[in-house]
Scaffold this active site. Structure first.
Site, short mmCIF file in Angstrom:
data_model
loop_
_atom_site.label_atom_id
_atom_site.label_comp_id
_atom_site.label_asym_id
_atom_site.label_seq_id
_atom_site.Cartn_x
_atom_site.Cartn_y
_atom_site.Cartn_z
N ARG A 263 -21.85 2.37 -63.27
CA ARG A 263 -23.04 1.90 -63.97
C ARG A 263 -23.80 0.89 -63.13
NH1 ARG A 263 -20.80 1.75 -70.24
NH2 ARG A 263 -20.01 3.88 -70.11
N ARG A 278 -17.49 -7.13 -66.66
CA ARG A 278 -18.73 -6.38 -66.42
C ARG A 278 -18.74 -5.93 -64.98
NH1 ARG A 278 -22.35 -7.35 -70.54
NH2 ARG A 278 -22.04 -9.29 -71.68
N GLU A 350 -16.79 -6.58 -77.13
CA GLU A 350 -16.73 -5.12 -77.26
C GLU A 350 -15.81 -4.49 -76.23
OE1 GLU A 350 -20.55 -3.23 -77.08
OE2 GLU A 350 -19.66 -1.28 -76.60
N SER A 353 -16.46 1.84 -77.93
CA SER A 353 -17.65 2.31 -78.63
C SER A 353 -17.35 3.71 -79.12
CB SER A 353 -18.84 2.30 -77.68
OG SER A 353 -20.01 2.61 -78.39
N ARG A 392 -12.17 -3.79 -69.28
CA ARG A 392 -12.08 -4.74 -70.39
C ARG A 392 -10.70 -4.74 -71.05
NH1 ARG A 392 -18.19 -4.66 -72.97
NH2 ARG A 392 -19.14 -5.20 -70.96
#
Length: 431
Positions: A263, A278, A350, A353, A392
């Site tokens: 990403r 991140r 988070e 998802s 994460r």
RNA sequence: GCUGAGGUAGCCUAGCCCGGCAAGGCGCCAGCCUUGAAAGCUGGUGGGGUUUCCCCACGGGAGUUCAAAUCUCCCCCUCAGCGCCA
């Protein structure tokens, strides 16, 4: 993509649903779709009539040639017809292109149960598990902890690849693999087929699975090639059956994708700037399902339950939120996020998802549901959910299982994958 | 990267040279037959529309033509062989 037929038959309902997103440009787009669609349908009729006449004339000329010479009156009409047809067809194509372009920019319709809200602060907590511990000011940031253990090097990674990249070393690499394998085994136990997908996709199938903004903001493009690095294995798993017909008896299809994810845009700075929370690159085990339309609400709960089970077995407290209208992306009709408790940050962040994309991806990808060669096709629903992302997922383990002496206890469920090792200790050696 | 062969309905294939309503097989659905099943026989089997009918669909696009799967041009993809390569 929203069903164009639904826009024709239930325009008010579609408009009301899009209106919940409070984005006026979506209503403008809807009107553009309706205008272009009406124009297209009108021109199709005119063009069809002209084509019918053309076919009649061609047949008559062929017959006349078989018996004698062609009738001059027919020949004159036949000569004049193509030019007129060309004009109509040009308008027809233009209207269809305009309609499809606007249609593809419309987001999915939202499920009734999506709560109304401005942004992620208004997501609704629907479940919690475990008890967040008291504040632990002694805990180290996960990046610092990893460096002290000699199990990560961020500075050198930044030098060779830039911010957002990392080297991992030693037992932590094994822990990464262990976490993936643990999640994968859980899914296999529950009927999922592991999939190692391609990590690069062509543009055309990729446009079926996500929205155009992602191409600008999220995906890495390979220079000189029509290829994009996948942002999640959801994408190749959705594209897998593009253009195909799935049969009812093959559903539900449960896939467990294992892949790295790439990403470009990775969000904010601050507490997470250094480390593995991140990043531009991480590993993920992803759940993906194809189901008949009526089965997607139950499948969403199934995927959510699997993801919850991963964190329960790891012993990490979490909560589940029902993502509100203002925090929903383009593709999902309904989405749960699972937020794990990060004890050093004293916050839920988070980590999962879980989305029901209904028929939005499947329609764009041309996936149909029915019997090959028989009429009466439907469009299946697709769903996806993180099982575990080992950026994460690892970060939260480092906070939750950190000991005062700077070691890290290995969660019990992961030990079998690490030869029974119970603790990550500093190596005391380079790196 | 080079050379060659290909892309036709869910699948497989014919038609392409020489332009004139996309033929056939498999699979699938229905009916007949049968105690039942299979086989056999008959019909059906993509998308759209104003649905006794019409239009569209032969990888995509453009062109020639009254008419294009068929002729011309451009592009995409797949496969095979060779080259390179972990």
């Amino acid at each position: 993509m929203i069903d164009p037929e639904l826009i024709r038959t239930e325009p008010a309902a579609v408009e009301a649903n899009l209106g919940r997103r409070r984005r006026p440009e979506y209503l403008d787009l809807l009107r553009a779709v309706q205008r272009a669609d009406a124009e297209w349908r009108a021109l199709v009729r005119v063009a069809d009539d002209l084509r019918r006449r053309r076919n009649e004339l061609a047949r008559q000329i062929a017959e006349a040639r078989a018996t004698g010479g062609p009738a001059p009156a027919l020949a004159d009409e036949a000569k004049a017809l193509p030019e007129r047809l060309r004009e109509i067809e040009a308008g027809e194509a233009a209207a269809r292109t305009a309609r499809d372009a606007a249609l593809r920019r419309l987001p999915n319709l939202l499920d009734e149960s999506v709560p109304y809200g401005r942004d992620d602060s208004e997501n609704v907590v629907v479940a919690t598990w475990g008890t967040p511990g008291p504040a632990r000011p002694d805990l180290r940031a996960h990046a610092e902890l990893l460096e002290r253990l000699g199990m990560a090097d961020f500075d050198r990674a930044h030098r060779v690849s830039g911010a957002g990249f990392y080297y991992l070393f030693g037992d932590f690499v094994l822990l990464d693999l262990a976490l993936q394998r643990f999640a994968l085994d859980l899914l296999v136990e529950r009927g999922f087929t592991p999939v190692a997908p391609p990590y690069l996709l062509r543009r055309a199938p990729y446009e079926g699975v996500t929205d155009l903004a992602d191409f600008e903001n999220v995906m890495y493009r390979v220079a000189e090639e029509d290829l994009y690095l996948i942002a999640t294995s959801e994408h190749p798993l959705a594209a897998l059956y593009g253009g195909e017909i799935l049969e009812e008896e093959d559903l539900p299809i449960r896939l467990a994708g294992v892949s790295p994810c790439f990403r470009r845009e990775i969000g904010g700075h601050g507490v997470d700037q250094k480390g593995i929370f991140r990043t531009h690159q991480f590993q993920k085990v992803e759940q993906f399902a194809y189901v008949p339309p009526e089965a997607s609400p139950a499948m969403l709960e199934e995927l959510r339950a699997n993801a919850e089970e991963v964190f329960r077995r790891l012993g990490i407290p979490y909560r589940v939120v029902n993502v509100c209208t203002g925090d929903m992306g383009t593709v999902a009709a309904k989405k749960y996020d699972i937020e794990a408790w990060f004890p050093r940050q004293q916050a839920y962040r988070e980590v999962v998802s879980c989305s029901n994309c209904t028929d939005y991806q499947a329609r764009r990808l041309g996936i149909r549901l029915g019997k090959a060669g028989r009429p009466g096709k439907r469009v299946p629903h697709t769903l996806n959910s993180t099982a575990v992302a080992t950026s994460r997922g690892l970060a939260v383990i480092l906070e939750q299982y950190q000991e005062p002496d700077g070691t890290v206890t290995v969660p019990a469920v992961l030990r079998p994958y690490l030869g029974g090792k119970e603790r990550l200790r500093p190596t005391g050696r380079r790196p």
